[in-house]
Design an enzyme around this catalytic site. Structure first.
Site, PDB file in Angstrom:
ATOM      1  N   GLY A   1     -10.011   1.142  -2.321  1.00 29.70           N
ATOM      2  CA  GLY A   1      -9.285  -0.101  -2.087  1.00 29.70           C
ATOM      3  C   GLY A   1      -9.571  -1.249  -3.015  1.00 29.70           C
ATOM      4  O   GLY A   1      -8.895  -2.286  -2.940  1.00 29.70           O
TER       5      GLY A   1
ATOM      6  N   ARG B   1      -7.202   3.124  -7.538  1.00 27.70           N
ATOM      7  CA  ARG B   1      -6.546   2.143  -8.404  1.00 27.70           C
ATOM      8  C   ARG B   1      -7.506   1.494  -9.413  1.00 27.70           C
ATOM      9  O   ARG B   1      -7.129   1.291 -10.565  1.00 27.70           O
ATOM     10  CB  ARG B   1      -5.951   1.038  -7.546  1.00 27.70           C
ATOM     11  CG  ARG B   1      -5.133   0.019  -8.318  1.00 27.70           C
ATOM     12  CD  ARG B   1      -4.841  -1.220  -7.476  1.00 27.70           C
ATOM     13  NE  ARG B   1      -4.397  -0.930  -6.156  1.00 27.70           N
ATOM     14  CZ  ARG B   1      -3.114  -0.813  -5.775  1.00 27.70           C
ATOM     15  NH1 ARG B   1      -2.161  -1.016  -6.664  1.00 27.70           N
ATOM     16  NH2 ARG B   1      -2.792  -0.531  -4.534  1.00 27.70           N
TER      17      ARG B   1
ATOM     18  N   TYR C   1      -0.662   4.766  -9.228  1.00 29.90           N
ATOM     19  CA  TYR C   1       0.555   4.682  -8.407  1.00 29.90           C
ATOM     20  C   TYR C   1       1.771   4.405  -9.287  1.00 29.90           C
ATOM     21  O   TYR C   1       2.692   3.680  -8.895  1.00 29.90           O
ATOM     22  CB  TYR C   1       0.375   3.632  -7.292  1.00 29.90           C
ATOM     23  CG  TYR C   1      -0.881   3.889  -6.484  1.00 29.90           C
ATOM     24  CD1 TYR C   1      -0.982   5.024  -5.692  1.00 29.90           C
ATOM     25  CD2 TYR C   1      -1.982   3.030  -6.548  1.00 29.90           C
ATOM     26  CE1 TYR C   1      -2.145   5.300  -4.980  1.00 29.90           C
ATOM     27  CE2 TYR C   1      -3.140   3.303  -5.828  1.00 29.90           C
ATOM     28  CZ  TYR C   1      -3.210   4.429  -5.047  1.00 29.90           C
ATOM     29  OH  TYR C   1      -4.362   4.707  -4.337  1.00 29.90           O
TER      30      TYR C   1
ATOM     31  N   TYR D   1       6.854  -2.956  -3.402  1.00 30.73           N
ATOM     32  CA  TYR D   1       5.874  -3.949  -2.903  1.00 30.73           C
ATOM     33  C   TYR D   1       6.061  -5.324  -3.546  1.00 30.73           C
ATOM     34  O   TYR D   1       5.143  -6.151  -3.488  1.00 30.73           O
ATOM     35  CB  TYR D   1       4.445  -3.499  -3.216  1.00 30.73           C
ATOM     36  CG  TYR D   1       4.132  -2.050  -2.963  1.00 30.73           C
ATOM     37  CD1 TYR D   1       4.015  -1.559  -1.662  1.00 30.73           C
ATOM     38  CD2 TYR D   1       3.944  -1.162  -4.022  1.00 30.73           C
ATOM     39  CE1 TYR D   1       3.712  -0.228  -1.440  1.00 30.73           C
ATOM     40  CE2 TYR D   1       3.636   0.170  -3.801  1.00 30.73           C
ATOM     41  CZ  TYR D   1       3.526   0.632  -2.511  1.00 30.73           C
ATOM     42  OH  TYR D   1       3.224   1.954  -2.291  1.00 30.73           O
TER      43      TYR D   1
ATOM     44  N   CYS E   1      21.359   2.180 -10.043  1.00 38.43           N
ATOM     45  CA  CYS E   1      22.426   1.442  -9.357  1.00 38.43           C
ATOM     46  C   CYS E   1      21.951   0.839  -8.044  1.00 38.43           C
ATOM     47  O   CYS E   1      22.455   1.176  -6.958  1.00 38.43           O
ATOM     48  CB  CYS E   1      23.600   2.378  -9.129  1.00 38.43           C
ATOM     49  SG  CYS E   1      24.183   3.007 -10.695  1.00 38.43           S
ATOM     50  N   GLU E   2      20.952   0.002  -8.122  1.00 36.16           N
ATOM     51  CA  GLU E   2      20.470  -0.749  -6.958  1.00 36.16           C
ATOM     52  C   GLU E   2      19.948  -2.075  -7.477  1.00 36.16           C
ATOM     53  O   GLU E   2      19.239  -2.108  -8.484  1.00 36.16           O
ATOM     54  CB  GLU E   2      19.292  -0.034  -6.275  1.00 36.16           C
ATOM     55  CG  GLU E   2      19.619   1.340  -5.792  1.00 36.16           C
ATOM     56  CD  GLU E   2      18.719   1.793  -4.653  1.00 36.16           C
ATOM     57  OE1 GLU E   2      18.121   0.954  -3.974  1.00 36.16           O
ATOM     58  OE2 GLU E   2      18.647   3.016  -4.474  1.00 36.16           O
TER      59      GLU E   2
ATOM     60  N   PRO F   1     -12.615   5.459  -4.852  1.00 35.83           N
ATOM     61  CA  PRO F   1     -11.752   4.554  -5.624  1.00 35.83           C
ATOM     62  C   PRO F   1     -10.603   5.300  -6.303  1.00 35.83           C
ATOM     63  O   PRO F   1     -10.770   6.418  -6.785  1.00 35.83           O
ATOM     64  CB  PRO F   1     -12.703   3.991  -6.690  1.00 35.83           C
ATOM     65  CG  PRO F   1     -13.691   5.104  -6.919  1.00 35.83           C
ATOM     66  CD  PRO F   1     -13.855   5.797  -5.579  1.00 35.83           C
TER      67      PRO F   1
HETATM   68  N1  LLP Z   1      -9.066   6.586   0.370  1.00 32.07           N
HETATM   69  C1  LLP Z   1      -8.043   6.646   1.239  1.00 32.07           C
HETATM   70  C2  LLP Z   1      -8.235   7.280   2.550  1.00 32.07           C
HETATM   71  C3  LLP Z   1      -6.780   6.100   0.888  1.00 32.07           C
HETATM   72  O1  LLP Z   1      -5.772   6.153   1.744  1.00 32.07           O
HETATM   73  C4  LLP Z   1      -6.625   5.495  -0.377  1.00 32.07           C
HETATM   74  C5  LLP Z   1      -5.332   4.918  -0.785  1.00 32.07           C
HETATM   75  C6  LLP Z   1      -7.727   5.470  -1.257  1.00 32.07           C
HETATM   76  C7  LLP Z   1      -8.937   6.012  -0.845  1.00 32.07           C
HETATM   77  C8  LLP Z   1      -7.657   4.859  -2.622  1.00 32.07           C
HETATM   78  O2  LLP Z   1      -7.363   3.497  -2.558  1.00 32.07           O
HETATM   79  P1  LLP Z   1      -7.382   2.619  -3.912  1.00 32.07           P
HETATM   80  O3  LLP Z   1      -8.803   2.584  -4.389  1.00 32.07           O
HETATM   81  O4  LLP Z   1      -6.493   3.280  -4.883  1.00 32.07           O
HETATM   82  O5  LLP Z   1      -6.879   1.295  -3.465  1.00 32.07           O
HETATM   83  N2  LLP Z   1       1.030   3.127  -3.520  1.00 32.07           N
HETATM   84  C9  LLP Z   1       0.303   1.909  -3.223  1.00 32.07           C
HETATM   85  C10 LLP Z   1      -1.150   2.181  -2.893  1.00 32.07           C
HETATM   86  C11 LLP Z   1      -1.379   3.157  -1.743  1.00 32.07           C
HETATM   87  C12 LLP Z   1      -2.826   3.426  -1.421  1.00 32.07           C
HETATM   88  C13 LLP Z   1      -2.945   4.533  -0.415  1.00 32.07           C
HETATM   89  N3  LLP Z   1      -4.288   4.904  -0.058  1.00 32.07           N
HETATM   90  C14 LLP Z   1       0.442   0.953  -4.393  1.00 32.07           C
HETATM   91  O6  LLP Z   1       1.111   1.287  -5.380  1.00 32.07           O
HETATM   92  O7  LLP Z   1      -0.050  -0.187  -4.346  1.00 32.07           O
END
Ligand code: LLP
Length: 447
Positions: free
Chosen positions: A262, A299, A397, A340, A368-369, A297
């Site tokens: 996150g 993102r 992502y 988002y 086309c949106e 991690p």
């Molecule tokens: N662990 C779990 C259980 C998760 O559901 C996620 C992300 C992560 C780790 C990794 O989170 P990160 O470090 O990447 O924040 N498509 C969205 C983001 C969806 C995240 C889903 N879960 C976007 O483009 O912002």
């Protein structure tokens, strides 16, 4: 790491975007460079739209996360969240550096294994794992399953009994903490579908420890994505620490706390999440518990490592109104802005374009949106048909969320690594769009 998320207003200029991204620079002759490689060269040879990922940046950011955990004195494993960018080259690079994987499907499990990440170094998360996926994972000896409900626990126990295996599990707890991020990527509120309600967790843990085929190892939590302040992490981890103490006092064993992912990045030159601050929060709340720790991690390491190259198809002027810059990339390639309202930096590839005075511009794709919009009223140098630009911070992502909507083939992907570049996915040929489609014989005409 700011405790309140603030956005710069006005938008950062092209020069400011470049100044804060050391892996990018504007060469006066070759234009925008990534790790010393001219992006125009890649676009000339591979075409656009094209995703480009910096292996060096990805490696450096993962190493910084590992270092932050070590410097805080934490015994922490790092499981890369495959969903952020599941390309085999990315997974192979991370396997080479000794990282594990956090997966959410049988497909991601197969990819991680294909990239050589051993099953025992893989964690299986997700709110709805099918029986087939669980059987596959348990049969392969997966390292850990993060269980999200009482129902799932029973299913896992019956599968382990059937297979004559044991599964190491944590209970994913929903701490009911607001991560202060976009509603669609908040996961740690009681109203969200994820995890076990906090108040049910201690009793369920005792039950888990009594079930055949289950090794109850501890707890996990994940409160959301693109988190820019450390306070929600501390609040969540404090609740997990209380839970660990409670179940230990009741005689249960706890070996593991998985702290989730996150950590947020800087899309708009806002201060990004700091791995050192995350490590500090983990140490402050969980450091004294004598548990093995983990983070997941996605993102943070891979997001800033990637960009999407695109070409201006046309500049649609509208008198005194801001023009529409129509790109050859679209929402089917990069979904984040339409899904988002995400803000991504836009930088011209040409050194000349980058110096022109900026004007308000709407940047859109050809789908086309009306939602196929990358930016509205963005201050950008005037760019003409054929000019190229890079859409920044799209390593996470980005390509993984692409579709072929409007029958637009999947874009090419390139890895820049150790001073050279490699096509890691050729542009999808048009006839691949329908290669898996079958037309019943009574309908077959020319198809
Ligand atoms: N662990 C779990 C259980 C998760 O559901 C996620 C992300 C992560 C780790 C990794 O989170 P990160 O470090 O990447 O924040 N498509 C969205 C983001 C969806 C995240 C889903 N879960 C976007 O483009 O912002």
């Amino acid at each position: 790491m700011a405790d309140d998320v603030t956005f710069h207003d006005p938008d950062p200029s092209v020069a400011e975007l470049l100044a804060s991204r050391p892996y990018l620079d504007m060469d006066p002759l070759c234009g925008l460079m990534l790790d010393g490689v001219a992006l125009n060269d890649i676009a000339d040879k591979v075409g656009t739209p094209c995703w480009v990922l910096s292996g060096d940046t990805l490696r450096a950011r993962m190493h910084r996360m590992r270092q932050a955990m070590q410097d805080a004195g934490l015994n922490a494993s790092i499981y890369y969240a495959v969903k952020a960018n599941d390309h085999l080259a990315v997974l192979s690079l991370l396997r080479e550096e000794g990282f594990g994987a956090d997966i959410v499907s049988g497909g991601e499990l197969a990819r991680a294994l294909k990239a050589g990440i051993p099953a025992h170094h893989i964690v299986f998360s997700g709110v709805g794992k099918s029986d087939a996926e669980l059987e596959q994972a348990i049969g392969l000896g997966i390292g850990q399953i993060n269980v999200e409900s009482a129902e799932e626990l029973e299913i896992i126990s019956s599968i382990t009994s059937k297979l004559g295996k044991q599964a190491t599990i944590t209970l994913r707890v929903n701490p009911d903490v607001d991560a202060r991020t976009h509603a669609k990527i908040t996961t740690g509120l009681a109203a969200n579908k994820f995890g076990i309600p906090y108040d049910d967790a201690a009793a369920l843990y005792a039950h888990a420890a009594s079930l055949p085929g289950i090794r109850a190892a501890g707890f996990s939590t994940h409160i959301g994505s693109q988190i820019l302040s450390v306070a929600p992490y501390r609040a969540a981890y404090a609740r997990i620490a209380d839970l660990v103490r409670t179940v230990r006092a009741a005689g249960q064993t706890v070996d593991v706390v998985d702290c989730g992912g996150g950590l947020g990045i800087s899309y708009r030159n806002e201060p990004e999440g700091q791995p050192e601050a995350l490590a500090g929060a983990i140490r402050a709340e969980l450091g004294g518990l004598d548990v093995r720790l983990a983070i997941e991690p996605g993102r943070w390491p891979v997001g800033p490592s990637g960009l999407l190259l695109s070409t201006v198809i046309l500049n649609k002027s509208r008198g005194d109104e801001a023009p529409f810059l129509v790109l050859d990339a679209a929402m089917n390639d990069l979904l984040r802005p339409s899904m988002y309202d995400a803000w991504h930096g836009l930088v011209p590839l040409s050194p000349h374009d980058a110096t022109l005075a900026a004007i308000p511009t709407h940047v859109v794709g050809p789908v086309c949106e009306s939602g196929d919009t990358f930016a509205r009223d963005r201050q950008l140098p005037p760019m003409q048909r054929g000019a190229r630009l890079a859409i920044l911070d799209t390593g996470a992502y980005g390509a993984v969320m692409s579709s072929t909507y409007n029958s637009r083939p999947l874009a090419a992907e390139v890895l820049v690594d150790k001073g050279t570049w490699h096509v890691i996915r050729p542009r999808q040929p048009q006839d691949a769009l329908w290669q898996d489609e079958r037309v019943p014989s009574h309908l077959a005409g020319t198809a």
